[in-house]
Write a protein that holds these residues in place. Structure first.
Motif, PDB file in Angstrom:
ATOM      1  N   VAL A 109     -11.320  -4.709  -3.253  1.00 43.58           N
ATOM      2  CA  VAL A 109     -10.578  -3.450  -3.383  1.00 43.58           C
ATOM      3  C   VAL A 109     -10.136  -2.993  -2.002  1.00 43.58           C
ATOM      4  N   TYR A 110      -8.894  -2.540  -1.918  1.00 42.49           N
ATOM      5  CA  TYR A 110      -8.371  -1.888  -0.716  1.00 42.49           C
ATOM      6  C   TYR A 110      -8.104  -0.424  -1.031  1.00 42.49           C
ATOM      7  N   LYS A 111      -8.298   0.438  -0.036  1.00 38.99           N
ATOM      8  CA  LYS A 111      -7.933   1.847  -0.129  1.00 38.99           C
ATOM      9  C   LYS A 111      -7.117   2.194   1.107  1.00 38.99           C
ATOM     10  N   ASP A 112      -5.870   2.601   0.877  1.00 40.15           N
ATOM     11  CA  ASP A 112      -4.973   2.981   1.967  1.00 40.15           C
ATOM     12  C   ASP A 112      -4.875   1.884   3.030  1.00 40.15           C
ATOM     13  N   GLY A 113      -4.770   0.636   2.575  1.00 43.76           N
ATOM     14  CA  GLY A 113      -4.559  -0.479   3.476  1.00 43.76           C
ATOM     15  C   GLY A 113      -5.810  -1.028   4.139  1.00 43.76           C
ATOM     16  N   ARG A 114      -6.981  -0.498   3.801  1.00 47.57           N
ATOM     17  CA  ARG A 114      -8.242  -0.952   4.400  1.00 47.57           C
ATOM     18  C   ARG A 114      -9.137  -1.496   3.297  1.00 47.57           C
ATOM     19  N   GLN A 115      -9.738  -2.677   3.514  1.00 46.19           N
ATOM     20  CA  GLN A 115     -10.607  -3.241   2.487  1.00 46.19           C
ATOM     21  C   GLN A 115     -11.922  -2.469   2.436  1.00 46.19           C
ATOM     22  N   VAL A 116     -12.290  -2.017   1.238  1.00 43.63           N
ATOM     23  CA  VAL A 116     -13.513  -1.235   1.055  1.00 43.63           C
ATOM     24  C   VAL A 116     -14.522  -1.937   0.155  1.00 43.63           C
ATOM     25  N   VAL A 117     -14.095  -2.958  -0.580  1.00 44.33           N
ATOM     26  CA  VAL A 117     -15.000  -3.726  -1.439  1.00 44.33           C
ATOM     27  C   VAL A 117     -14.673  -5.198  -1.267  1.00 44.33           C
ATOM     28  N   ASP A 118     -15.709  -6.004  -1.039  1.00 47.30           N
ATOM     29  CA  ASP A 118     -15.568  -7.462  -0.923  1.00 47.30           C
ATOM     30  C   ASP A 118     -16.861  -8.072  -1.467  1.00 47.30           C
ATOM     31  N   ARG A 164       1.598  -3.078   9.826  1.00 46.51           N
ATOM     32  CA  ARG A 164       2.892  -3.399   9.216  1.00 46.51           C
ATOM     33  C   ARG A 164       3.202  -2.352   8.161  1.00 46.51           C
ATOM     34  N   PRO A 165       4.450  -1.911   8.044  1.00 46.46           N
ATOM     35  CA  PRO A 165       4.786  -0.943   7.003  1.00 46.46           C
ATOM     36  C   PRO A 165       4.679  -1.570   5.625  1.00 46.46           C
ATOM     37  N   PRO A 166       4.567  -0.745   4.568  1.00 46.59           N
ATOM     38  CA  PRO A 166       4.508  -1.300   3.212  1.00 46.59           C
ATOM     39  C   PRO A 166       5.712  -2.202   2.933  1.00 46.59           C
ATOM     40  N   LEU A 167       5.494  -3.250   2.183  1.00 44.01           N
ATOM     41  CA  LEU A 167       6.584  -4.166   1.840  1.00 44.01           C
ATOM     42  C   LEU A 167       7.634  -3.497   0.970  1.00 44.01           C
ATOM     43  N   LEU A 168       7.210  -2.547   0.133  1.00 42.88           N
ATOM     44  CA  LEU A 168       8.138  -1.887  -0.780  1.00 42.88           C
ATOM     45  C   LEU A 168       8.322  -0.429  -0.400  1.00 42.88           C
ATOM     46  N   ARG A 169       9.586  -0.025  -0.267  1.00 47.04           N
ATOM     47  CA  ARG A 169       9.890   1.369   0.026  1.00 47.04           C
ATOM     48  C   ARG A 169       9.714   2.215  -1.238  1.00 47.04           C
ATOM     49  N   GLU A 206       2.060 -15.908   4.566  1.00 52.04           N
ATOM     50  CA  GLU A 206       1.750 -16.251   5.956  1.00 52.04           C
ATOM     51  C   GLU A 206       1.657 -15.029   6.872  1.00 52.04           C
ATOM     52  N   PRO A 207       2.579 -14.049   6.781  1.00 49.89           N
ATOM     53  CA  PRO A 207       2.446 -12.885   7.668  1.00 49.89           C
ATOM     54  C   PRO A 207       1.140 -12.110   7.479  1.00 49.89           C
ATOM     55  N   TYR A 208       0.628 -12.093   6.248  1.00 47.95           N
ATOM     56  CA  TYR A 208      -0.590 -11.321   5.970  1.00 47.95           C
ATOM     57  C   TYR A 208      -1.835 -12.193   5.860  1.00 47.95           C
ATOM     58  N   TYR A 227      -1.410  -6.839  -2.936  1.00 48.20           N
ATOM     59  CA  TYR A 227      -1.002  -5.561  -3.524  1.00 48.20           C
ATOM     60  C   TYR A 227      -1.163  -4.413  -2.533  1.00 48.20           C
ATOM     61  N   ALA A 228      -2.159  -4.507  -1.644  1.00 45.44           N
ATOM     62  CA  ALA A 228      -2.284  -3.489  -0.598  1.00 45.44           C
ATOM     63  C   ALA A 228      -1.060  -3.503   0.303  1.00 45.44           C
ATOM     64  N   ALA A 229      -0.606  -4.706   0.682  1.00 49.19           N
ATOM     65  CA  ALA A 229       0.575  -4.809   1.544  1.00 49.19           C
ATOM     66  C   ALA A 229       1.826  -4.271   0.862  1.00 49.19           C
ATOM     67  N   ALA A 230       1.873  -4.365  -0.461  1.00 50.98           N
ATOM     68  CA  ALA A 230       3.043  -3.874  -1.197  1.00 50.98           C
ATOM     69  C   ALA A 230       3.194  -2.363  -1.075  1.00 50.98           C
ATOM     70  N   ILE A 231       2.062  -1.635  -1.030  1.00 47.70           N
ATOM     71  CA  ILE A 231       2.137  -0.174  -1.108  1.00 47.70           C
ATOM     72  C   ILE A 231       1.637   0.554   0.129  1.00 47.70           C
ATOM     73  N   SER A 232       0.945  -0.149   1.042  1.00 50.94           N
ATOM     74  CA  SER A 232       0.271   0.516   2.155  1.00 50.94           C
ATOM     75  C   SER A 232       0.593  -0.162   3.477  1.00 50.94           C
ATOM     76  N   GLU A 233       0.313   0.545   4.554  1.00 52.94           N
ATOM     77  CA  GLU A 233       0.367  -0.076   5.874  1.00 52.94           C
ATOM     78  C   GLU A 233      -0.858  -0.967   6.040  1.00 52.94           C
ATOM     79  N   VAL A 234      -0.637  -2.227   6.323  1.00 56.73           N
ATOM     80  CA  VAL A 234      -1.720  -3.193   6.536  1.00 56.73           C
ATOM     81  C   VAL A 234      -1.461  -3.894   7.865  1.00 56.73           C
ATOM     82  N   ASP A 235      -2.478  -3.916   8.721  1.00 60.65           N
ATOM     83  CA  ASP A 235      -2.342  -4.555  10.041  1.00 60.65           C
ATOM     84  C   ASP A 235      -1.138  -4.012  10.808  1.00 60.65           C
TER      85      ASP A 235
END
Length: 357
Positions: A33-42, A260-265, A173-175, A250-258
């Motif tokens: 699980v990710y929350k706001d682009g940060r992994q919180v469950v693994d 990087r801005p979200p993939l989807l506006r 590859e980018p993520y 899915y985190a990258a689709a909606i949130s800033e990850v590393d």
């Protein structure tokens, strides 16, 4: 029984996962699980957190993410006729209708061979001349084995690249995602063969819409455990990965990850998360099954935001994003469930625990 980590405040998700494992002895599964682009469950049980599994239709989520990005870039137009991109296709529909399983091209007369099921290009060639199984645009039904090939051929005609290539270059590859449409040979040692369900269910009538869509009597276990399928990565049913990779996608689709801005506006998310399939799916019998390409997650998990989007996989895998909460979720498992896909029943309790946290 449970390995991995849960961030402070997410301990109850670990507890829920342990209950699932106790309820099903021998379970081999992963939860991320990710929350706001940060992994919180693994978390994982019965295997490793980086084990790679056959995730079947989870790959359709990657297909729709790539298409959404191409629409966002004005490379594809949702309401343009598919024939403008792919003149040889004998069905007159828009790209929007194709994405929402309205083409009626759920299979081909006589069924597909194993070689064809492994290769999106071969599937597209067979489908180009196929008469639809209902009048296109008038109803919808899950295009289980073929949607990625149909959409992928449109993408190839428009860009000169396959869905698999674009997903690899722009997303995987980018993520650094452990989620593949085409598993490299050097990663084969991390793949765990999918296991059959302990209790077998009767196959659908091969002449029914369900049987045609699922190419009955195709053995999904045998299909996924074939190297050619994993190598070519047919985008409807040949994805391989783990919970970490899917949740991060899915985190990258909606949130800033590393950074990087979200993939989807926001406007792209708004378009692709509108309901597009009111009524009953002619193949699966599900109600209000699809948004634009993606499966409607709030139909299965009503506490999620109505714009939650994602896709399940035949082993009971489930992955989605809830944009309003900034949540990205993925549950994966190795063994088939009796009754097939749609997200394993344990996702109900796991999703509830995530939302409570």
């Amino acid at each position: 029984m449970i390995e991995g980590t849960a961030a402070p405040g997410f301990g109850q998700v670990r507890d829920a996962f342990e209950i699932v494992a106790v309820r099903e002895p021998g379970l081999e599964a992963q939860l991320a699980v990710y929350k706001d682009g940060r992994q919180v469950v693994d978390l994982w049980t019965g295997l490793s957190g980086d084990s790679l599994l056959a995730l079947f239709s989870s790959g359709k989520g990657a297909v729709h993410l790539v298409v959404a990005m191409l629409v966002q870039d004005a490379v594809l137009e949702l309401d343009r006729r598919v024939g403008d991109y792919w003149p040889e296709l004998g069905v007159d529909i828009t790209l929007r209708e194709l994405l929402t399983h309205r083409a009626g091209l759920i299979g081909v007369d006589g069924g597909f061979t194993s070689e064809e099921l492994a290769d999106d290009r071969l599937l597209a060639e067979r489908l180009a001349d196929q008469a639809p199984y209902w009048k296109p645009g008038t109803a919808y039904g899950y295009h289980a084995f073929v949607l990625g090939a149909l959409v992928g051929e449109v993408v190839r005609r428009a860009t000169g690249q396959s869905i698999q290539e674009l997903y690899r270059e722009r997303v995987r590859e980018p993520y650094g995602l452990d989620f593949f449409l085409g598993l490299p040979l050097e990663l084969e040692s991390r793949y765990l063969p999918v296991l059959p369900a302990i209790e077998q269910q009767p196959l659908p009538d091969p002449h029914s819409l369900t049987g045609i869509a699922f190419n009955t009597p195709t053995d999904l276990v045998e299909l996924a455990n074939t190297r050619a399928v994993r190598a070519l990565g047919p985008s409807s049913a040949g994805s391989v990965g783990n919970a970490r990779g899917l949740a991060r996608m899915y985190a990258a689709a909606i949130s800033e990850v590393d950074d990087r801005p979200p993939l989807l506006r926001p406007e792209t998310l708004g378009e692709f998360t509108k309901p597009h399939s009111a009524g009953v799916d002619l193949v699966t019998g599900e109600q209000d099954h699809f948004l634009l390409g993606f499966e409607a997650q709030a139909v299965r998990y009503p506490r999620l935001g109505r714009d939650s989007f994602g896709h399940s996989g035949a082993v009971g895998a489930q992955a989605f994003a809830d944009p309003r909460r900034g949540i990205a979720y993925s549950y994966t498992r190795r063994r088939f469930l009796a009754g097939g896909g749609g997200g394993a029943p344990e996702n109900v309790d796991l999703v509830a625990a995530v939302l409570d946290a």
